[in-house]
Motif scaffolding. Structure first.
Motif, PDB file in Angstrom:
ATOM      1  N   VAL A  87       0.834  -1.205   0.000  1.00 26.26           N
ATOM      2  CA  VAL A  87       0.000   0.000   0.000  1.00 26.26           C
ATOM      3  C   VAL A  87       0.868   1.254   0.000  1.00 26.26           C
ATOM      4  CG1 VAL A  87      -1.589   1.376   1.410  1.00 26.26           C
ATOM      5  CG2 VAL A  87      -2.038  -1.051   1.050  1.00 26.26           C
ATOM      6  N   THR A  88       1.898   1.277   0.838  1.00 24.84           N
ATOM      7  CA  THR A  88       2.771   2.459   0.893  1.00 24.84           C
ATOM      8  C   THR A  88       3.568   2.619  -0.402  1.00 24.84           C
ATOM      9  OG1 THR A  88       4.456   1.134   2.057  1.00 24.84           O
ATOM     10  CG2 THR A  88       2.972   2.464   3.397  1.00 24.84           C
ATOM     11  N   LEU A  89       3.953   1.497  -1.001  1.00 25.59           N
ATOM     12  CA  LEU A  89       4.671   1.575  -2.281  1.00 25.59           C
ATOM     13  C   LEU A  89       3.764   2.153  -3.367  1.00 25.59           C
ATOM     14  CD1 LEU A  89       7.146   0.914  -4.070  1.00 25.59           C
ATOM     15  CD2 LEU A  89       6.145  -1.344  -4.445  1.00 25.59           C
ATOM     16  N   ASN A  90       2.522   1.690  -3.425  1.00 23.71           N
ATOM     17  CA  ASN A  90       1.577   2.209  -4.424  1.00 23.71           C
ATOM     18  C   ASN A  90       1.317   3.692  -4.215  1.00 23.71           C
ATOM     19  OD1 ASN A  90       1.323  -0.319  -5.597  1.00 23.71           O
ATOM     20  ND2 ASN A  90      -0.490  -0.876  -4.408  1.00 23.71           N
ATOM     21  N   ASP A  91       1.206   4.107  -2.952  1.00 23.68           N
ATOM     22  CA  ASP A  91       1.005   5.528  -2.667  1.00 23.68           C
ATOM     23  C   ASP A  91       2.224   6.350  -3.087  1.00 23.68           C
ATOM     24  OD1 ASP A  91      -1.494   5.089  -1.633  1.00 23.68           O
ATOM     25  OD2 ASP A  91      -0.850   5.060   0.461  1.00 23.68           O
ATOM     26  N   THR A  92       3.420   5.784  -2.889  1.00 19.44           N
ATOM     27  CA  THR A  92       4.652   6.470  -3.291  1.00 19.44           C
ATOM     28  C   THR A  92       4.685   6.668  -4.801  1.00 19.44           C
ATOM     29  OG1 THR A  92       5.873   5.494  -1.432  1.00 19.44           O
ATOM     30  CG2 THR A  92       7.174   6.376  -3.256  1.00 19.44           C
ATOM     31  N   ASP A 120      11.394   6.652 -11.043  1.00 22.00           N
ATOM     32  CA  ASP A 120      12.688   7.311 -10.895  1.00 22.00           C
ATOM     33  C   ASP A 120      12.981   7.541  -9.409  1.00 22.00           C
ATOM     34  OD1 ASP A 120      15.040   8.667 -11.790  1.00 22.00           O
ATOM     35  OD2 ASP A 120      14.026  10.562 -11.315  1.00 22.00           O
ATOM     36  N   LYS A 121      14.154   7.104  -8.965  1.00 23.06           N
ATOM     37  CA  LYS A 121      14.568   7.239  -7.559  1.00 23.06           C
ATOM     38  C   LYS A 121      13.519   6.658  -6.606  1.00 23.06           C
ATOM     39  CE  LYS A 121      17.329  11.438  -8.351  1.00 23.06           C
ATOM     40  NZ  LYS A 121      17.519  12.846  -7.948  1.00 23.06           N
ATOM     41  N   LEU A 122      12.954   5.523  -6.993  1.00 26.37           N
ATOM     42  CA  LEU A 122      11.845   4.947  -6.241  1.00 26.37           C
ATOM     43  C   LEU A 122      12.243   4.580  -4.814  1.00 26.37           C
ATOM     44  CD1 LEU A 122       8.921   4.111  -6.306  1.00 26.37           C
ATOM     45  CD2 LEU A 122       9.591   1.906  -7.283  1.00 26.37           C
ATOM     46  N   GLU A 123      13.443   4.053  -4.654  1.00 25.69           N
ATOM     47  CA  GLU A 123      13.902   3.659  -3.322  1.00 25.69           C
ATOM     48  C   GLU A 123      13.975   4.882  -2.404  1.00 25.69           C
ATOM     49  OE1 GLU A 123      17.067   0.404  -2.513  1.00 25.69           O
ATOM     50  OE2 GLU A 123      18.140   2.312  -2.534  1.00 25.69           O
ATOM     51  N   GLU A 124      14.548   5.942  -2.900  1.00 26.12           N
ATOM     52  CA  GLU A 124      14.673   7.177  -2.128  1.00 26.12           C
ATOM     53  C   GLU A 124      13.307   7.765  -1.815  1.00 26.12           C
ATOM     54  OE1 GLU A 124      16.209  11.694  -3.068  1.00 26.12           O
ATOM     55  OE2 GLU A 124      17.370  10.011  -3.906  1.00 26.12           O
ATOM     56  N   LYS A 125      12.409   7.733  -2.801  1.00 22.66           N
ATOM     57  CA  LYS A 125      11.061   8.278  -2.605  1.00 22.66           C
ATOM     58  C   LYS A 125      10.274   7.443  -1.594  1.00 22.66           C
ATOM     59  CE  LYS A 125      11.262  11.666  -5.592  1.00 22.66           C
ATOM     60  NZ  LYS A 125      10.761  11.518  -6.952  1.00 22.66           N
ATOM     61  N   LEU A 126      10.452   6.125  -1.605  1.00 26.33           N
ATOM     62  CA  LEU A 126       9.750   5.257  -0.652  1.00 26.33           C
ATOM     63  C   LEU A 126      10.200   5.551   0.776  1.00 26.33           C
ATOM     64  CD1 LEU A 126       7.842   2.926  -0.001  1.00 26.33           C
ATOM     65  CD2 LEU A 126       9.714   1.337  -0.485  1.00 26.33           C
ATOM     66  N   VAL A 127      11.501   5.685   0.975  1.00 24.51           N
ATOM     67  CA  VAL A 127      12.032   6.004   2.305  1.00 24.51           C
ATOM     68  C   VAL A 127      11.489   7.344   2.784  1.00 24.51           C
ATOM     69  CG1 VAL A 127      14.122   6.563   3.597  1.00 24.51           C
ATOM     70  CG2 VAL A 127      14.116   4.609   2.033  1.00 24.51           C
ATOM     71  N   SER A 128      11.454   8.320   1.886  1.00 26.83           N
ATOM     72  CA  SER A 128      10.936   9.645   2.233  1.00 26.83           C
ATOM     73  C   SER A 128       9.442   9.574   2.578  1.00 26.83           C
ATOM     74  CB  SER A 128      11.159  10.609   1.070  1.00 26.83           C
ATOM     75  OG  SER A 128      10.588  11.868   1.346  1.00 26.83           O
ATOM     76  N   PHE A 129       8.695   8.773   1.807  1.00 25.70           N
ATOM     77  CA  PHE A 129       7.256   8.636   2.056  1.00 25.70           C
ATOM     78  C   PHE A 129       7.006   8.019   3.427  1.00 25.70           C
ATOM     79  CE2 PHE A 129       3.283   6.332   2.034  1.00 25.70           C
ATOM     80  CZ  PHE A 129       2.390   7.228   1.463  1.00 25.70           C
ATOM     81  N   LEU A 165      11.045   0.501   6.455  1.00 25.81           N
ATOM     82  CA  LEU A 165       9.879  -0.390   6.401  1.00 25.81           C
ATOM     83  C   LEU A 165       9.506  -0.886   7.787  1.00 25.81           C
ATOM     84  CD1 LEU A 165      10.725  -2.571   3.250  1.00 25.81           C
ATOM     85  CD2 LEU A 165       9.069  -0.711   3.396  1.00 25.81           C
ATOM     86  N   LEU A 166      10.512  -1.288   8.538  1.00 26.72           N
ATOM     87  CA  LEU A 166      10.295  -1.859   9.870  1.00 26.72           C
ATOM     88  C   LEU A 166       9.702  -0.828  10.822  1.00 26.72           C
ATOM     89  CD1 LEU A 166      10.748  -4.507  11.412  1.00 26.72           C
ATOM     90  CD2 LEU A 166      12.988  -3.649  12.078  1.00 26.72           C
ATOM     91  N   ASN A 167      10.302   0.348  10.881  1.00 26.64           N
ATOM     92  CA  ASN A 167       9.830   1.382  11.815  1.00 26.64           C
ATOM     93  C   ASN A 167       8.413   1.854  11.469  1.00 26.64           C
ATOM     94  OD1 ASN A 167      12.225   1.329  13.267  1.00 26.64           O
ATOM     95  ND2 ASN A 167      13.186   2.891  11.999  1.00 26.64           N
ATOM     96  N   ALA A 168       8.148   2.009  10.157  1.00 29.50           N
ATOM     97  CA  ALA A 168       6.826   2.474   9.745  1.00 29.50           C
ATOM     98  C   ALA A 168       5.759   1.432  10.066  1.00 29.50           C
ATOM     99  CB  ALA A 168       6.822   2.795   8.250  1.00 29.50           C
ATOM    100  N   TYR A 169       6.067   0.160   9.854  1.00 29.01           N
ATOM    101  CA  TYR A 169       5.079  -0.886  10.123  1.00 29.01           C
ATOM    102  C   TYR A 169       4.810  -1.021  11.623  1.00 29.01           C
ATOM    103  CZ  TYR A 169       2.667  -5.356  10.234  1.00 29.01           C
ATOM    104  OH  TYR A 169       1.744  -6.345  10.475  1.00 29.01           O
ATOM    105  N   ILE A 170       5.847  -0.913  12.418  1.00 26.40           N
ATOM    106  CA  ILE A 170       5.670  -0.983  13.874  1.00 26.40           C
ATOM    107  C   ILE A 170       4.748   0.144  14.345  1.00 26.40           C
ATOM    108  CG2 ILE A 170       6.846  -0.521  16.062  1.00 26.40           C
ATOM    109  CD1 ILE A 170       7.144  -3.365  15.321  1.00 26.40           C
ATOM    110  N   GLU A 171       4.962   1.355  13.819  1.00 25.93           N
ATOM    111  CA  GLU A 171       4.091   2.472  14.196  1.00 25.93           C
ATOM    112  C   GLU A 171       2.664   2.231  13.709  1.00 25.93           C
ATOM    113  OE1 GLU A 171       4.717   5.011  16.217  1.00 25.93           O
ATOM    114  OE2 GLU A 171       6.609   3.949  16.551  1.00 25.93           O
ATOM    115  N   TYR A 172       2.545   1.653  12.530  1.00 30.67           N
ATOM    116  CA  TYR A 172       1.224   1.349  11.977  1.00 30.67           C
ATOM    117  C   TYR A 172       0.454   0.387  12.880  1.00 30.67           C
ATOM    118  CZ  TYR A 172      -1.928  -1.641   9.257  1.00 30.67           C
ATOM    119  OH  TYR A 172      -2.997  -2.407   8.854  1.00 30.67           O
ATOM    120  N   ILE A 173       1.079  -0.713  13.298  1.00 34.52           N
ATOM    121  CA  ILE A 173       0.345  -1.699  14.104  1.00 34.52           C
ATOM    122  C   ILE A 173       0.036  -1.185  15.508  1.00 34.52           C
ATOM    123  CG2 ILE A 173       1.236  -3.685  12.829  1.00 34.52           C
ATOM    124  CD1 ILE A 173       3.114  -4.235  15.173  1.00 34.52           C
ATOM    125  N   LYS A 174       0.817  -0.223  15.982  1.00 34.09           N
ATOM    126  CA  LYS A 174       0.580   0.315  17.320  1.00 34.09           C
ATOM    127  C   LYS A 174      -0.559   1.339  17.331  1.00 34.09           C
ATOM    128  CE  LYS A 174       4.279   1.789  19.429  1.00 34.09           C
ATOM    129  NZ  LYS A 174       5.609   2.430  19.544  1.00 34.09           N
TER     130      LYS A 174
END
Length: 418
Positions: A117-122, A131-140, A198-207
């Motif tokens: 879901v976060t990748l699709n939103d990115t 273009d620069k998808l990895e960087e944009k995903l981290v920023s998102f 990915l890890l930090n964002a998912y942990i915050e999501y489940i909390k």
């Protein structure tokens, strides 16, 4: 998918649900019209439960768990509907039905869904470019933690979650998740670059109170000391480190009292019911705000382009925040909808008899089916509509109910029910 409608007034509560269930395969989807979604929560007291979204919990059909709980409480009653809800989850945790070898599969699936879901939103925010998808995903993901997470309250059921152990478990999923990302996007993601994000964002999501994959459980009826009905929806998702993740959907709670005479609560596919309640389609309402904003921006640009504009006027125009006007428009429009449509409808619903409550609940679900049936949308609402009415004096009464067997040939079933 499904459509469920609950309608409450001081007479009682009517709840209706269709019978469609969607099964997804590797390459296609199939809809079956045979699912049961409404159940009695007690054989002896006026309490019911309905389900939507997923029909299973950790591989166990909810129908089995609900009927086992019904056996567990037997003739025991509780003062309030909320007590039935609390007893259900206490029983579920005590019996440890989620302690099995498939836990990791469901946790992995939830983690993967969040990442996708976060990748699709990115990609959408990047206008489809990779273009620069990895960087944009981290920023998102970083912006998600800073701006989106604070909008949601913490989930109380995970207050005792051991976050360090949860992270260790989730780390083991990362290589496979990154591989899936590479395969689905043809982009060479580097695990070391995105794993922490990915890890930090998912942990915050489940909390916090957000749900992507979940089952909706709708508890409705009366506690022993309650004169008027109520409805409590609960979102239930995964188990992580033996902690069950669930939370009451506070936006959909319905309570009848001396200050609130009626309410209508739609669940799952709510677009048609919301259109009836508000007098305008939610999608059309959203589009009208976008069109108004676009019109306002164009109008402002044309005024700014007028030759000979005084500097003071030009400076004032440049300071104008169009978003503020869009928000004011939305608020005023919402007030009109509430005054012209919602309040008069609720006034009428407050006077409905038990028969009318059931008829209205059935009609709301059936209209959702008709829209799916006669448009190009997938027919994910359909089949017989089950309807139940729960009142303080008469208890749980079936108005319409499908059976997978012929009742005339199975009288012993009804004799053994109690």
């Amino acid at each position: 998918m499904t459509a469920v409608a609950g309608i409450l007034n001081k007479q009682g509560v009517a709840i209706a649900a269709d019978s469609a269930v969607t099964v997804s395969g590797v390459q296609n989807r199939k809809v079956y019209n045979s699912a049961n979604k409404i159940f009695t929560l007690s054989k002896y007291f006026p309490v019911g439960i309905a389900i939507y979204n997923s029909a299973q919990f950790m591989g166990i059909p909810w129908e089995i768990l609900i009927k086992e709980f019904r056996k567990h409480i037997d003739k025991k009653s509780f003062p309030k509907l909320e007590d039935y809800k609390n007893e259900f989850f206490d029983w579920l945790k005590t019996n440890n039905y989620f302690a099995n070898d498939t836990n990791d599969d469901y946790l992995f699936s939830d983690f993967l869904s969040f990442v996708q879901v976060t990748l699709n939103d990115t990609i959408r925010n990047n206008k489809g470019s990779k273009d620069k998808l990895e960087e944009k995903l981290v920023s998102f993901l970083s912006e998600y933690i800073k701006k989106e997470i604070p909008k949601h309250s913490k989930i109380s059921s995970l207050s005792e979650l051991d976050v360090s152990k949860a992270k260790e478990k989730l780390k083991s999923f990362l290589p496979q998740i990154v591989k899936i990302l590479k395969d689905s996007t043809a982009f060479d993601f580097k695990e070391k670059n995105i794993s922490n994000s990915l890890l930090n964002a998912y942990i915050e999501y489940i909390k916090h109170d957000q749900f992507i994959q979940y089952t909706g459980l709708i508890f409705t009826g009366y506690g022993e000391t309650e004169l008027f009905p109520s409805l409590i929806p609960v979102n239930v998702s995964i188990v992580i480190e033996n902690c069950l993740r669930f939370e009451v959907d506070k936006s959909k709670v319905g309570i009848i009292d001396n200050n609130n005479n009626a309410c209508i609560r739609p669940f799952a596919q709510t677009d048609v019911i919301d259109t009836i309640l508000q007098g305008i389609s939610p999608e059309l309402n959203h589009l009208s705000s976008k069109v108004f904003g676009s019109f306002l921006n164009n109008f402002l640009s044309e005024i700014k382009s007028i030759n000979g504009m005084p500097k003071e006027v030009s400076a004032s125009l440049n300071k104008m925040n169009v978003n503020n006007y869009i928000q004011k428009y939305q608020q005023q429009f919402s007030n009109i909808v509430n005054q012209k449509y919602v309040q008069p409808l609720m006034g009428a619903v407050s006077q409905l008899s038990k028969e009318d409550l059931s008829e209205m609940a059935e009609s709301l679900v059936y209209l959702t089916y008709l829209k799916r049936r006669f448009t190009m949308a997938e027919e994910s609402v359909g089949g017989p509509v089950d309807i139940a009415v729960i009142t303080k004096g008469d208890g749980f009464i079936w108005i319409k109910r499908k059976h997978y067997f012929d009742p005339e040939l199975n009288q012993t079933f009804f004799q053994k029910y109690f």
